[in-house]
Scaffold this active site. Structure first.
Site, PDB file in Angstrom:
ATOM      1  CG  PHE A 120      -1.999   0.980   1.205  1.00  0.00           C
ATOM      2  CD1 PHE A 120      -3.196   0.694   0.572  1.00  0.00           C
ATOM      3  CD2 PHE A 120      -1.852   2.225   1.792  1.00  0.00           C
ATOM      4  CE1 PHE A 120      -4.232   1.621   0.540  1.00  0.00           C
ATOM      5  CE2 PHE A 120      -2.879   3.160   1.770  1.00  0.00           C
ATOM      6  CZ  PHE A 120      -4.069   2.854   1.137  1.00  0.00           C
ATOM      7  CG  ASP A 195      -0.456  -2.089   6.939  1.00  0.00           C
ATOM      8  OD1 ASP A 195      -1.559  -2.402   7.422  1.00  0.00           O
ATOM      9  OD2 ASP A 195      -0.264  -1.055   6.267  1.00  0.00           O
ATOM     10  CE  LYS A 221      -8.270   0.109   4.641  1.00  0.00           C
ATOM     11  NZ  LYS A 221      -6.818   0.095   4.435  1.00  0.00           N
TER      12      LYS A 221
HETATM   13  C1  LIG Z   1      -6.150   1.331   4.251  1.00  0.00           C
HETATM   14  C2  LIG Z   1      -4.689   1.114   4.410  1.00  0.00           C
HETATM   15  C3  LIG Z   1      -3.896   2.053   5.053  1.00  0.00           C
HETATM   16  C4  LIG Z   1      -4.479   3.361   5.528  1.00  0.00           C
HETATM   17  O1  LIG Z   1      -3.575   4.189   6.174  1.00  0.00           O
HETATM   18  P1  LIG Z   1      -4.078   5.456   7.005  1.00  0.00           P
HETATM   19  O2  LIG Z   1      -2.843   6.176   7.303  1.00  0.00           O
HETATM   20  O3  LIG Z   1      -4.745   4.911   8.246  1.00  0.00           O
HETATM   21  O4  LIG Z   1      -5.027   6.216   6.148  1.00  0.00           O
HETATM   22  C5  LIG Z   1      -2.556   1.762   5.236  1.00  0.00           C
HETATM   23  N1  LIG Z   1      -2.023   0.581   4.816  1.00  0.00           N
HETATM   24  C6  LIG Z   1      -2.778  -0.345   4.166  1.00  0.00           C
HETATM   25  C7  LIG Z   1      -2.166  -1.628   3.732  1.00  0.00           C
HETATM   26  C8  LIG Z   1      -4.114  -0.094   3.926  1.00  0.00           C
HETATM   27  O5  LIG Z   1      -4.851  -0.988   3.273  1.00  0.00           O
END
Ligand SMILES: *Cc1c(COP(=O)(O)O)cnc(C)c1O
Length: 410
Positions: A120, A195, A221
């Site tokens: 991500f 993560d 989520k």
């Molecule tokens: C949704 C998501 C995020 C979101 O990060 P924020 O800083 O909380 O907006 C981060 N890493 C992954 C893998 C995600 O799917």
């Protein structure tokens, strides 16, 4: 299938619009009834009537730890005091990456954070930001492909500060082998940082059992904590005393209400707090977590696998859907609670499905993604969404021009 589903009653804990099939709980979970009630109570009674006394009277001050403890059983954090709810994933990653550099870095030697190119993006951006702040002598991002992680750990082992990966890939749903990667990471003297954005609440992880060092995850989520809900952070107890993190705000101080001029970190996980928690959001998330009361992550996973398997089996046998190319692992056991399909008109297709009452999402460049939250998606929902998908493809509804208008958030 719904009749024999031991978790079917969970759907009744949510407020979902009539007639809508919501297959996007992996982006924004649905609204639990208890969360709505808490939002009203926090605003009207706690804030409106009890005002500042609520910090003690309604234990606002305890929320970050309290919510953390509710997340803990879902991620295999069995020792109490290792999970805290705060900030966003991005900010929590920054704090943890800094802690890793402090614990395990050494200029010119261990200076690399290994990750995957298809991670991500925010995860990678946070390492880039830290590398700019510290210089590449102290922090450098090393990227590899999904199937090259173990080889890169071997090749760069002596240089690695940490291996930072997302357990379940946000596009494809591919699940990394967390036990093996974590143990190989440790074998070369590096730290593991996971993560769990697409794992917590849907896919089991055993952080304590596999000696994971650090992890982060998402509140909005599969945990259904509401838009912009605070994230969570896990740090293994063995590291607590040695951890330093640079966002050393007063809420992470050992004695915040002594108002002393210099910083002394709180013992334990609280040293990861920075500023004042967002009480309204965190209260809502606290109430939302009660959906998971008495439900095991193993049961949630079993249902999630059954849901994705049912959907994909239907898609695979449909002659109208042969243009949808599966972009997730074929085996339901190897993917998370989502299924991705590549299609040249994925964006318009997604918009047309939404217009027809099936909410999915689009991920650039060409992915149509369906998320199956095991708390509120039923097998009947799968049958309905499959029928709508078939109709949308067969009728070429998605070719209507209004479905190609790109909006700000996709
Ligand atoms: C949704 C998501 C995020 C979101 O990060 P924020 O800083 O909380 O907006 C981060 N890493 C992954 C893998 C995600 O799917």
């Amino acid at each position: 299938m719904d009749e024999s589903d031991a978790l079917s009653h969970l759907k009744t804990k949510f407020l979902l619009p009539n007639g809508l099939v919501y297959l996007d709980g992996n982006s924004l979970g649905a609204l639990p009834k208890a969360a709505k009630e808490r939002a009203i109570e926090v605003v009207e009674q706690q804030w409106g009537q009890d005002l500042i006394t609520s910090w003690n009277k309604h234990a606002w001050i305890a929320l970050p730890e309290q919510v953390g403890e509710k997340v803990a059983p879902l991620i295999g954090a069995h020792i109490p005091g290792q999970v805290i709810c705060c900030d966003s994933i991005s900010v929590n990653l920054f704090k943890l990456l800094c802690a890793c550099v402090h614990l395990n870095g050494s200029a010119g030697k261990r200076n690399k954070i290994l990750s995957q190119r298809d991670n991500f993006p925010t995860d990678l951006y946070m390492v880039e930001g830290l590398a700019t702040l510290l210089s590449e002598n102290h922090c450098e991002l090393l990227l590899c492909e999904e199937d090259e992680v173990l080889a890169n750990i071997q090749e760069h082992g002596d240089d690695l500060i940490a291996v930072m990966l997302t357990h379940v890939n946000f596009r494809s749903g591919y699940i990394h082998d967390l036990p093996t990667i974590t143990s190989q990471t440790h074998a070369v003297g590096a730290l593991s940082l996971w993560d769990l954005a697409h794992s917590a609440g849907a896919v089991p992880v055993e952080l304590d059992e596999h000696n994971v060092d650090f992890a982060v995850g998402c509140g909005y989520k599969y945990l259904n904590g509401g838009p912009g809900a605070p994230a969570f952070l896990y740090a293994a107890q063995r590291h607590h005393d040695a951890i330093q993190q640079p966002l050393s705000g007063w809420m992470g101080h050992a004695k915040p209400f002594d108002f002393t001029p210099s910083y002394t970190p709180a013992p334990g996980i609280k040293r990861f707090l920075s500023g004042t928690p967002s009480v309204i959001s965190m209260s809502v998330m606290d109430a939302a977590m009660d959906v998971f009361d008495g439900v095991s992550i193993a049961e949630l996973r079993a249902k999630s696998v059954a849901l994705t398997r049912f959907f994909q089996a239907a898609v695979a046998q449909s002659s109208y859907l042969s243009d949808l190319e599966l972009a997730s692992p074929e085996d339901a056991g190897a993917r998370g609670s989502q299924i991705a399909y590549a299609h040249p008109h994925a964006y318009a297709l997604c918009q047309a499905l939404i217009a027809e009452g099936v909410v999915a999402d689009f991920r650039a460049p060409n992915i149509l993604r369906f998320g199956f939250s095991p708390t509120f998606v039923s097998f009947e929902d799968i049958a309905t969404s499959f029928a709508v998908l078939e109709h949308t493809m067969q009728s070429k509804l998605y070719e209507q021009p209004q479905f190609s208008q790109k909006q700000l958030v996709t």
